[in-house]
Scaffold this motif. Sequence first.
Motif, short mmCIF file in Angstrom:
data_model
loop_
_atom_site.label_atom_id
_atom_site.label_comp_id
_atom_site.label_asym_id
_atom_site.label_seq_id
_atom_site.Cartn_x
_atom_site.Cartn_y
_atom_site.Cartn_z
N GLY A 149 4.62 8.66 13.86
CA GLY A 149 4.74 7.32 14.43
C GLY A 149 4.60 6.19 13.43
O GLY A 149 4.78 5.03 13.79
N VAL A 150 4.28 6.53 12.18
CA VAL A 150 4.09 5.50 11.16
C VAL A 150 5.29 5.45 10.22
O VAL A 150 5.86 4.40 9.96
N ASN A 151 5.68 6.62 9.70
CA ASN A 151 6.86 6.68 8.82
C ASN A 151 7.84 7.77 9.24
O ASN A 151 8.73 8.14 8.49
N GLY A 152 7.64 8.30 10.46
CA GLY A 152 8.51 9.35 10.95
C GLY A 152 7.92 10.03 12.16
O GLY A 152 7.10 9.44 12.89
N TYR A 153 8.30 11.30 12.35
CA TYR A 153 7.88 12.02 13.55
C TYR A 153 7.57 13.46 13.16
O TYR A 153 8.37 14.13 12.51
N VAL A 154 6.39 13.95 13.57
CA VAL A 154 5.99 15.34 13.35
C VAL A 154 6.17 16.10 14.65
O VAL A 154 5.44 15.86 15.62
N TYR A 166 12.18 0.20 13.52
CA TYR A 166 12.73 1.09 12.49
C TYR A 166 12.54 0.53 11.08
O TYR A 166 12.15 1.28 10.17
N PRO A 167 12.79 -0.76 10.83
CA PRO A 167 12.58 -1.28 9.46
C PRO A 167 11.16 -1.07 8.95
O PRO A 167 10.94 -0.82 7.77
N GLU A 168 10.17 -1.15 9.85
CA GLU A 168 8.79 -0.93 9.43
C GLU A 168 8.54 0.55 9.13
O GLU A 168 7.80 0.89 8.21
N LEU A 169 9.19 1.46 9.91
CA LEU A 169 9.07 2.89 9.59
C LEU A 169 9.62 3.16 8.19
O LEU A 169 9.03 3.93 7.42
N SER A 170 10.74 2.53 7.88
CA SER A 170 11.36 2.69 6.57
C SER A 170 10.44 2.17 5.47
O SER A 170 10.22 2.84 4.45
N ALA A 217 13.00 11.41 -0.19
CA ALA A 217 13.59 10.63 0.91
C ALA A 217 12.67 9.47 1.29
O ALA A 217 13.12 8.33 1.46
N MET A 218 11.38 9.74 1.41
CA MET A 218 10.43 8.70 1.77
C MET A 218 10.36 7.62 0.70
O MET A 218 10.29 6.43 1.00
N ALA A 219 10.42 8.04 -0.57
CA ALA A 219 10.38 7.08 -1.67
C ALA A 219 11.56 6.12 -1.61
O ALA A 219 11.47 4.97 -2.04
N CYS A 220 12.69 6.60 -1.07
CA CYS A 220 13.89 5.77 -0.93
C CYS A 220 13.87 4.96 0.36
O CYS A 220 14.86 4.27 0.68
N GLY A 221 12.78 5.04 1.12
CA GLY A 221 12.65 4.25 2.34
C GLY A 221 13.32 4.86 3.54
O GLY A 221 13.66 4.14 4.50
N THR A 222 13.49 6.18 3.54
CA THR A 222 14.13 6.87 4.66
C THR A 222 13.09 7.57 5.52
O THR A 222 12.39 8.47 5.03
N PRO A 223 12.93 7.19 6.79
CA PRO A 223 11.99 7.88 7.67
C PRO A 223 12.36 9.36 7.81
O PRO A 223 13.52 9.74 7.63
N ALA A 258 14.37 17.29 18.61
CA ALA A 258 15.40 16.37 19.13
C ALA A 258 14.77 15.07 19.59
O ALA A 258 15.30 13.97 19.34
N HIS A 259 13.64 15.18 20.27
CA HIS A 259 12.94 13.98 20.74
C HIS A 259 12.53 13.10 19.56
O HIS A 259 12.64 11.87 19.62
N GLY A 260 12.08 13.74 18.48
CA GLY A 260 11.68 12.97 17.30
C GLY A 260 12.86 12.25 16.67
O GLY A 260 12.73 11.09 16.25
N ILE A 261 14.01 12.90 16.61
CA ILE A 261 15.21 12.26 16.07
C ILE A 261 15.57 11.04 16.89
O ILE A 261 15.84 9.95 16.36
N ASP A 262 15.54 11.21 18.21
CA ASP A 262 15.86 10.09 19.10
C ASP A 262 14.84 8.95 18.96
O ASP A 262 15.20 7.77 18.90
N GLN A 263 13.57 9.32 18.90
CA GLN A 263 12.50 8.32 18.81
C GLN A 263 12.63 7.45 17.56
O GLN A 263 12.49 6.23 17.60
N VAL A 264 12.91 8.10 16.42
CA VAL A 264 12.98 7.34 15.16
C VAL A 264 14.22 6.47 15.12
O VAL A 264 14.16 5.28 14.78
N LEU A 265 15.37 7.04 15.49
CA LEU A 265 16.62 6.28 15.39
C LEU A 265 16.66 5.09 16.36
O LEU A 265 17.28 4.07 16.07
N SER A 266 16.01 5.25 17.50
CA SER A 266 16.03 4.18 18.50
C SER A 266 14.81 3.28 18.43
O SER A 266 14.65 2.36 19.25
#
Length: 423
Positions: free
Chosen positions: A359-364, A386-390, A337-343, A374-382
């Motif tokens: 906080g760099v490429n996703g949320y732990v 986001y393009p830089e996370l990807s 998933a990460m290789a395809c640019g998906t956080p 749930a907070h991590g899902i919200d944080q990444v999507l919003s």
Amino acid sequence: MKVLLINTSETAGGAAIAASRLCDSLNRHGVQAKLLVRDKQTQRVTTIRVPSRGLRGLWLRGAFLWERFRVWWANRFHREGLFAVDLGVGGACVVNTPEFREADIIHLHWVNQGFLSLGELRRILASGKPVVWTMHDMWPATSICHHARECTHFHTHCHDCPQLRYPSSHDLSWKVFDQKATAYSEGRIAFVGCSQWIADQARQSRLLGGLDITSIPNTYDHHIFCPGSKDEARRRFTLPKRLSLLLFVCQKVTNPRKGLDYLFTALRNPCLQAWQGRMALVVVGQMAEDIAERMPMPIYTMDYISDPADMAELYRAVDLFVTPSLEDNLPNTLMEAMACGTPCVGFNVGGIPEMIEHGVNGYVARYRDADDLAHGIDQVLSAPNYPELSAAAARKAVANWNEERVTARYVQLYEQLSPSHED
């Protein structure tokens, strides 16, 4: 140099995929490699099935059934936990195969479910050939379990195994522990953890005390798993363009270790209410259709996808990959998933925090904390960035798990173990 990789299956499971990819990569980089398996699923010429016709096939089937019977007997005829442990009591004869005899290095991967016995491991080591064992789970470092969880008995001597229904001081784990110790003493063996986490766990095992343990990750095909057009990918799978899509992938989605219940709880969290009508979940795996009615949002289910190119397209189609796994080493799905640019979002367990940089490429998320998930899902999507996370996710994959780097590290290890290097 000739290397023989050994794994129970060619394609079924994360270890099989990792072993097959490494075999292909070694051959592309000048090493003559073959993969010896019990279960062959493709026509790949470098994959060899152990002899399984006639009496040999009956013996292999019998070894698997005998091992399950012993676990069933120890659990007093309860099916619960029947496949949670492996004993290494029977299996194939690999030392008499032509592929074994011609190999310079023997490279073990996941060899359970009646494929490789501890007795055969002793014969492999007694042959004098250097042996590498990549740990895709904790079984090589424990007695009978694949994931020790909170148990630390393997630090000293396994007993009272919590994964047996009726543990005792001299249960199956106690007996197999000594058998493994005897097998490991037969020759030279170097252990490799796919993650730093599992390598650290292995170093605490009394079984592996004084043995070589290093960490080398799995790899992936960067020609297949790479960033691409999200719109084209969604058209390919007939997925809606205007919804934010989450992806959950598991060979069997009902496996409790994969944490789907935590994802269900997280998606009902109030912090995600603002996403109602704007978010959907994509679930891939066996029995995915059975969980649709439990979801608080639209769900798109698909059977397990075996074609890597199709899987790469699906990673590109979604906005976030979620892995609520409760036990994991270095999941191939997360890497892909990460290789395809998906956080990605996942729990702080096993090798996952080595892959997701918070906080760099996703949320732990905190372990087993559905609210934080749930907070991590919200944080990444919003996230406004986001393009830089990807982009950071794709860079992490290329920098850490690219084929050239991983293959070179294994070749270096093979050369260090070879007799010519010692001379």
